[in-house]
Design a protein around this motif. Structure first.
Motif, PDB file in Angstrom:
ATOM      1  N   SER A   1       0.815  -1.213   0.000  1.00 56.18           N
ATOM      2  CA  SER A   1       0.000   0.000   0.000  1.00 56.18           C
ATOM      3  C   SER A   1       0.848   1.262   0.000  1.00 56.18           C
TER       4      SER A   1
ATOM      5  N   GLU B   1      -8.141   4.975  -7.538  1.00 55.01           N
ATOM      6  CA  GLU B   1      -9.181   4.982  -6.498  1.00 55.01           C
ATOM      7  C   GLU B   1      -8.669   4.314  -5.220  1.00 55.01           C
ATOM      8  N   ALA B   2      -7.983   3.192  -5.362  1.00 54.72           N
ATOM      9  CA  ALA B   2      -7.438   2.496  -4.196  1.00 54.72           C
ATOM     10  C   ALA B   2      -6.399   3.369  -3.488  1.00 54.72           C
TER      11      ALA B   2
ATOM     12  N   ARG C   1      -8.019   6.086  -1.349  1.00 55.83           N
ATOM     13  CA  ARG C   1      -8.560   5.565  -0.081  1.00 55.83           C
ATOM     14  C   ARG C   1      -7.444   5.322   0.930  1.00 55.83           C
ATOM     15  N   ARG C   2      -6.325   4.743   0.478  1.00 53.32           N
ATOM     16  CA  ARG C   2      -5.213   4.455   1.393  1.00 53.32           C
ATOM     17  C   ARG C   2      -4.527   5.717   1.897  1.00 53.32           C
TER      18      ARG C   2
END
Length: 167
Positions: free
Chosen positions: A43, A112-113, A116-117
């Protein structure tokens, strides 16, 4: 790397080999049953935060900056401005944002991921983690070698925030 024999070995990894090396390391961690660690590592390996911003009244931007060595900035191709629109306790629209470098192409699923992270990564953005918010992304010209000045980044974030506020 430190070997079991006590020797230390230094590996030189080219920029084109890093992605493969990281993938192999994450795969090894998953096989070892360390999925949480693999998730945490992956991440933070697909973006590089540059600035986090709170958009205050009167167009003032309060920001934190992250300093990264040139070699690390060169690992990422795309510069993205991200604005989060959310409502405070009084129901009034508020804006926070960030400027990042990433490998994910603008408009791609991976962006998008990353957005969020970022909420969990950034101390300034953590306050809106878990809150309903809208996310708006704008791409800057892609150039691995170019480093945008803080003023240029703040201008892009401000313009995106103004555009979002009018919608």
């Amino acid at each position: 790397m430190s070997l079991h024999s006590g020797k230390t070995v230094e590996l030189t990894v080219g920029l084109l080999q890093i992605e493969l090396l990281v993938s192999v390391m994450i795969h090894s961690l998953n096989n070892a049953g360390m999925k949480e660690l693999a998730l945490r590592l992956s991440s933070i390996l697909d973006f590089l935060p540059l600035y986090d911003v709170d958009c205050n009244a009167g167009g003032n931007l309060e920001y934190d900056s992250y300093d990264h060595p040139a070699w690390k900035r060169e690992l990422f191709t795309h510069n993205l401005a991200v604005i989060y629109r959310y409502n405070d306790e009084d129901g009034k629209a508020q804006f926070s944002g960030t400027m990042i470098k990433t490998r994910a192409k603008p408009g791609a699923e991976g962006v998008e991921a990353v957005t969020r992270r970022l909420l969990d990564f950034s101390p300034r953005l953590k306050k809106i983690a878990g809150m309903p918010c809208q996310v708006f992304v704008s791409a800057l010209p892609s150039d691995k070698q170019k480093t945008f000045t803080p003023d240029a980044c703040m201008q892009v974030l401000y313009q995106l925030q103004q555009k979002v506020e009018k919608t």
